[in-house]
Design an enzyme around this catalytic site. Structure first.
Site, PDB file in Angstrom:
ATOM      1  N   ASP A   1      -7.060  20.190 -14.455  1.00  0.00           N
ATOM      2  CA  ASP A   1      -7.659  18.659 -15.024  1.00  0.00           C
ATOM      3  C   ASP A   1      -7.050  19.050 -16.397  1.00  0.00           C
ATOM      4  O   ASP A   1      -7.638  19.752 -17.363  1.00  0.00           O
ATOM      5  CB  ASP A   1      -8.936  18.513 -14.735  1.00  0.00           C
ATOM      6  CG  ASP A   1      -9.166  17.125 -15.362  1.00  0.00           C
ATOM      7  OD1 ASP A   1      -8.645  16.468 -15.992  1.00  0.00           O
ATOM      8  OD2 ASP A   1     -10.408  16.665 -14.790  1.00  0.00           O
TER       9      ASP A   1
ATOM     10  N   ARG B   1       0.745  -1.088   0.000  1.00  0.00           N
ATOM     11  CA  ARG B   1      -0.057  -0.035  -0.119  1.00  0.00           C
ATOM     12  C   ARG B   1       0.923   1.229   0.088  1.00  0.00           C
ATOM     13  O   ARG B   1       0.442   2.392  -0.413  1.00  0.00           O
ATOM     14  CB  ARG B   1      -0.930  -0.091   1.423  1.00  0.00           C
ATOM     15  CG  ARG B   1      -1.886   1.151   1.215  1.00  0.00           C
ATOM     16  CD  ARG B   1      -2.939   1.069   2.080  1.00  0.00           C
ATOM     17  NE  ARG B   1      -2.598   0.445   3.602  1.00  0.00           N
ATOM     18  CZ  ARG B   1      -2.393   0.834   4.430  1.00  0.00           C
ATOM     19  NH1 ARG B   1      -1.843   2.184   4.531  1.00  0.00           N
ATOM     20  NH2 ARG B   1      -1.822   0.058   5.441  1.00  0.00           N
TER      21      ARG B   1
ATOM     22  N   TYR C   1     -15.782  18.526 -15.725  1.00  0.00           N
ATOM     23  CA  TYR C   1     -16.317  17.404 -15.756  1.00  0.00           C
ATOM     24  C   TYR C   1     -17.240  17.089 -14.708  1.00  0.00           C
ATOM     25  O   TYR C   1     -17.033  17.579 -13.525  1.00  0.00           O
ATOM     26  CB  TYR C   1     -14.976  16.247 -15.731  1.00  0.00           C
ATOM     27  CG  TYR C   1     -15.461  14.921 -15.588  1.00  0.00           C
ATOM     28  CD1 TYR C   1     -16.177  14.136 -16.453  1.00  0.00           C
ATOM     29  CD2 TYR C   1     -15.249  13.973 -14.704  1.00  0.00           C
ATOM     30  CE1 TYR C   1     -16.617  12.884 -16.504  1.00  0.00           C
ATOM     31  CE2 TYR C   1     -15.448  12.764 -14.417  1.00  0.00           C
ATOM     32  CZ  TYR C   1     -16.342  12.209 -15.332  1.00  0.00           C
ATOM     33  OH  TYR C   1     -16.749  10.998 -15.276  1.00  0.00           O
TER      34      TYR C   1
ATOM     35  N   LYS D   1      -7.810   7.933 -20.303  1.00  0.00           N
ATOM     36  CA  LYS D   1      -8.368   8.416 -21.653  1.00  0.00           C
ATOM     37  C   LYS D   1      -7.075   8.274 -22.489  1.00  0.00           C
ATOM     38  O   LYS D   1      -6.453   7.253 -22.648  1.00  0.00           O
ATOM     39  CB  LYS D   1      -8.846   9.825 -21.432  1.00  0.00           C
ATOM     40  CG  LYS D   1      -9.803   9.984 -20.462  1.00  0.00           C
ATOM     41  CD  LYS D   1     -11.101   9.465 -20.911  1.00  0.00           C
ATOM     42  CE  LYS D   1     -12.337   9.579 -19.973  1.00  0.00           C
ATOM     43  NZ  LYS D   1     -12.308   9.519 -18.557  1.00  0.00           N
TER      44      LYS D   1
END
Ligand code: PLP
Length: 384
Positions: free
Chosen positions: A187, A55, A107, A212
């Site tokens: 972003d 982790r 978004y 993407k």
């Protein structure tokens, strides 16, 4: 990492192929395979072991993060999705009692988590206010000025926006935000660091959904954050480690492998998107074509100033929802799907989800790697 990795003179195509690869060593692969481990051998003082627990860190993340850092121009952290990266920035960078300014046309899910998840409980408890303003024009600048007295801790930007493809002036907004003591996060999902470099334009943080174009094959969900100041990355790293929002090693390795083709994919998508946008602008029944590369587009001037190319996403409107459904039914090449940036051309009627202020006939289209003449023939046939 490779001694060449910091070579600022390399062009984008060279960088993406070589980014993050370890030094040459006889008998080793160019890109080491994914490392699957929960605990690592870690005797005694844990700080003496490079890796201790899954982790906290993973060699496959390390390689991909090094590659991303080379492309972004600042240290980088991998997250299991674009939204995990977004949430980490919102959770760690907004300070109690302050205001977060963000685009009202960013978004959809980013606005949802800012105004429902965070604003609903988390931000409310810390008296953090979210203020939204459109990306176009000077509304975000005015919002910064109007809330400067109350203390703006974070300006969130998205450029070009998804799905409207509006572009904001990152350098100008960053300069104003810094004057009033705010951090700036951008972003950069729609165009990636290859086409636009928010950190070099003055932003403090760059957030990308690697789902993407970064990975581009419609088979991964990932995200990352880059920062100019390593201290911000350490704040985010604590968040990631404590909350356990971590990517799988296989995904990190696949993303790194996909990165090598980012330049050829994206450049071809840019060329084809320009041709398709010009073509659509002349088609009967099509209106409101948006592509930052079109000289008449409202985003063109700022996009030309701050982007190397205009990306593979465009949008347009047909007369109605039914007209769009007919268009999709007739097309043989366009996948009706959400997301963008992949090798397959896809599109969707954005209003089907709700949440975006777009007309019923609004279509966001992501141009893939098919032959552009085939695409235009398919679009022409589907529009008849
Ligand atoms: N930012 C933008 C601009 C997006 O379009 C998306 C997803 O569509 C995200 C962030 C979220 O990314 P992910 O789906 O990888 O969580």
């Amino acid at each position: 990492m490779s001694s060449h990795s910091a070579n600022d003179l390399w062009h984008g195509a060279t960088r993406v192929v070589r980014a993050g690869l370890p030094d040459k060593q006889a008998g080793t692969p160019y890109l080491p395979g994914p490392v699957f481990a929960a605990p690592y051998h870690a005797p005694g003082d844990p700080s003496l072991s490079a890796y201790t627990y899954g982790r906290f860190h993973n060699p496959s993340w390390t390689h991909y993060e090094a590659a991303l850092a080379e492309l972004e121009g600042g240290p980088c952290l991998l997250f299991p999705s674009g939204m995990a990266a977004t949430a980490a920035v919102l959770a760690t960078m907004a300070t109690p009692g302050s205001t977060v300014v963000m685009p009202s046309d960013s978004y959809y899910t980013t606005r949802v988590i800012a105004t429902q998840e965070f604003d609903g409980a988390w931000f409310a408890a810390q008296h953090i206010t979210v203020v939204q303003a459109p990306s176009r024009g000077d509304a975000l600048l005015r919002a910064l000025d109007e809330h400067a007295d109350r203390g703006v801790s974070l300006l969130w930007l998205e450029s070009p926006t998804n799905p409207a493809l509006d572009v904001c002036d990152i350098a100008q907004l960053s300069a104003r935000a810094h004057e009033i003591g705010a951090l700036v996060a951008v972003d950069n999902t729609t165009v990636t660091p290859l086409l636009q470099q928010p950190l070099a334009l003055g932003a403090d943080l760059c957030v990308v959904s690697d789902t993407k174009a970064m990975t581009g094959h419609a088979d991964l969900v990932l995200g990352h954050v880059a920062a100019r100041d390593p201290a911000l990355i350490e704040r985010l790293r604590l968040w990631r480690t404590r909350m356990g929002v971590i990517a799988g090693p296989m995904e990190a390795w696949l993303a790194h492998r996909s990165l090598a083709t980012l330049h050829v994919r994206l450049m071809q998508q840019c060329r084809s998107a320009m041709a398709v946008a010009e073509f659509l602008a002349q088609c009967d029944g099509v209106r409101g074509v948006r592509y930052p590369g079109l000289p008449g587009d409202p985003s063109h001037a700022v996009a030309t100033k701050q982007m190397r190319a205009y990306g593979g996403v465009l949008s347009f409107e047909l007369a109605s929802a039914a007209a769009v459904e007919r268009f999709f039914a007739k097309s043989q090449l366009i996948y009706e799907a959400t997301s963008f940036g992949g090798v397959h051309t896809s599109a969707e009627r954005r209003a089907r989800w709700g949440g975006d202020v777009v007309p019923e006939g609004f279509v966001r289209m992501s141009i893939g790697l098919e032959d552009v003449d085939d695409l235009m023939a398919d679009i022409a046939a589907a529009l008849t």
